[in-house]
Design an enzyme around this catalytic site. Sequence first.
Site, PDB file in Angstrom:
ATOM      1  N   ASN A  18      -1.544 -11.577 -14.549  1.00  0.00           N
ATOM      2  CA  ASN A  18      -1.192 -11.726 -13.133  1.00  0.00           C
ATOM      3  C   ASN A  18      -2.133 -10.828 -12.333  1.00  0.00           C
ATOM      4  O   ASN A  18      -2.148  -9.617 -12.534  1.00  0.00           O
ATOM      5  CB  ASN A  18       0.272 -11.281 -12.964  1.00  0.00           C
ATOM      6  CG  ASN A  18       0.658 -11.109 -11.507  1.00  0.00           C
ATOM      7  OD1 ASN A  18       0.174 -11.834 -10.642  1.00  0.00           O
ATOM      8  ND2 ASN A  18       1.534 -10.146 -11.256  1.00  0.00           N
ATOM      9  N   ALA A  34       0.827  -1.205   0.000  1.00  0.00           N
ATOM     10  CA  ALA A  34       0.000   0.000   0.000  1.00  0.00           C
ATOM     11  C   ALA A  34       0.861   1.254   0.000  1.00  0.00           C
ATOM     12  O   ALA A  34       0.472   2.290   0.518  1.00  0.00           O
ATOM     13  CB  ALA A  34      -0.913  -0.011   1.229  1.00  0.00           C
ATOM     14  N   ARG A  73      -1.613   8.000 -11.421  1.00  0.00           N
ATOM     15  CA  ARG A  73      -2.688   8.208 -12.406  1.00  0.00           C
ATOM     16  C   ARG A  73      -4.020   8.637 -11.787  1.00  0.00           C
ATOM     17  O   ARG A  73      -4.931   9.049 -12.500  1.00  0.00           O
ATOM     18  CB  ARG A  73      -2.885   6.929 -13.241  1.00  0.00           C
ATOM     19  CG  ARG A  73      -1.866   6.825 -14.364  1.00  0.00           C
ATOM     20  CD  ARG A  73      -1.791   5.425 -14.918  1.00  0.00           C
ATOM     21  NE  ARG A  73      -1.065   4.527 -14.021  1.00  0.00           N
ATOM     22  CZ  ARG A  73      -0.912   3.227 -14.241  1.00  0.00           C
ATOM     23  NH1 ARG A  73      -1.458   2.679 -15.308  1.00  0.00           N
ATOM     24  NH2 ARG A  73      -0.224   2.488 -13.391  1.00  0.00           N
ATOM     25  N   ASP A 126      -4.555  -2.131  -3.931  1.00  0.00           N
ATOM     26  CA  ASP A 126      -5.388  -1.532  -4.977  1.00  0.00           C
ATOM     27  C   ASP A 126      -6.234  -2.587  -5.695  1.00  0.00           C
ATOM     28  O   ASP A 126      -6.691  -2.375  -6.812  1.00  0.00           O
ATOM     29  CB  ASP A 126      -4.531  -0.739  -5.973  1.00  0.00           C
ATOM     30  CG  ASP A 126      -3.632  -1.607  -6.839  1.00  0.00           C
ATOM     31  OD1 ASP A 126      -3.564  -2.838  -6.608  1.00  0.00           O
ATOM     32  OD2 ASP A 126      -2.986  -1.067  -7.751  1.00  0.00           O
ATOM     33  N   SER A 147     -52.450  24.221  12.392  1.00  0.00           N
ATOM     34  CA  SER A 147     -51.338  24.621  11.525  1.00  0.00           C
ATOM     35  C   SER A 147     -50.575  25.788  12.136  1.00  0.00           C
ATOM     36  O   SER A 147     -51.134  26.589  12.883  1.00  0.00           O
ATOM     37  CB  SER A 147     -51.869  25.049  10.164  1.00  0.00           C
ATOM     38  OG  SER A 147     -52.475  23.949   9.545  1.00  0.00           O
TER      39      SER A 147
END
Length: 466
Positions: free
Chosen positions: A173, A9, A15, A108, A409
Amino acid sequence: MNTEIIVLAAGKGTRMKSKKPKVLHPVAGVPMLGRVLESAFRLSPRAIHVVAGFGAAQVSDYLETLPSEISALTDTVIQEKQLGTADAVSCAIDRVHDDSMVLVLYGDTPLVRPEDLRNFLAQSAACDMGILTAIIPDPTGYGRIIRSAGGSFMSIVEEKDATDQQRKINEINTGIICSRALALKEALPEVKNSNAQGEYYLTDVPAIMLAKGRKVSLTRAGDFNTLCGVNSNLQLAQAEAAYREITSRALLDAGVTLADPKRIDVRGSLQCGTDCFIDINCLFEGRVVLGDNVIVGAGCVIKDCSIGDGTIISPYTIIEGSTIKRAATIGPFARLRSGNVLEDRVHIGDFVELKKAHMGEGTKAGHLSYIGDAEFGRDINVGAGTITCNYDGANKHKTVVGDDVFIGSDTQLVAPVTVPSGVTIGAGTTYTRHIQANEGALVITRAGKTIIDGYNRPKKESPKGK
Ligand code: UD1
Ligand code: CA
């Protein structure tokens, strides 16, 4: 055999074009790293070693927020420079016991499932190293698996180092490997960085093992959807879509009717009884339980709630931290903040906001009200525009309303205040604790009447010169 898991990590995730470490970007509301750690934890490993680097402080802060049973098993290692995945594993390898089976996971690859990992470990048990592969239609970006003519493993070639011919291979992979700790400790120092990216690739380790006469096995995953890696925002959105597909599928299989399986988001857990219907664009967060025959209209956001049988939630309603019993009708455009309990057959209509309100059986607030810190009895009619004035600028106070009260009301209930059962409150009343009405009384407070005949209403001055 004891399993120890190394989770990589440390990468920046260039990107993603973000200041946040890649692995902390969420999928369905949970950081990718959290999802990986949850799956890792479910394998009951001896330990989980997280390799952090870019944004390590943010990663460590996040790890502190994990459930204690996960953090108790987890330690963090810092990879100062991101020199590649083999270097990252080297940073953690000294912490690993020699007799462990090491499972390497990438932070990821958020959707990886414990059952697939368990199966992979079992398949690889007889070998020194195992690699989890997958066949995918578009392998761009992934390392390719090179097999011999006989189909056995030869090497992994990264996209950037591959020949045009190798790039056509669509067995990739997944990044998930396992290895006997001693064999891995022996092979890692032999990895070189003479490749297109100048990095120490973990993907070179299997071929090094092979050259040493070790056994390397390949296991092909059945479903690639849960093994996709996230390097870009596009792939993050694809992982989100894959997750949505999985959760929608589970809901459909459980008998829930979804107006559109592509337009529902579950960022947590959603448990449904029989014959529930969920319209488009609803978002469920935290732990939500729906009873039988519940209808959720379009565009609702529901977080940490339990909703009883036969309740109908109309479109664009937001409900959080509330318990709703049976056959309630809520919305459209209602907002229930946390801490509410609605008994059977309560009706909450449009533009009504509730907070920490207990609403007794059959009580109705149809329009434009705010009810907060309140204990309302049963069969109360709350007129449009009724407000509990629960806040005096410093403290919150409670409003208690007995059974069968009719609230006209535009009433203000100035807390702390108690309205006895059976009281009728005339429209426009400001009801304070000083009123002290008896049960069944009529209460009206209104400003006196003023009539001025021929009144000169103020007029706008006309602009100069006109
Ligand atoms: C990697 C694999 C590729 C595989 C793909 C699967 C390598 C060399 N390539 O490529 O074969 O098909 O994953 O998704 O392993 N990381 C570190 N330290 C580093 C470099 C990376 O901790 O120095 C971490 C990253 O944070 C990430 C993981 O390792 O979580 C993978 O790195 P990444 O750069 O994303 O590798 P890919 O190019 O995707
Ligand atoms: Ca990756």
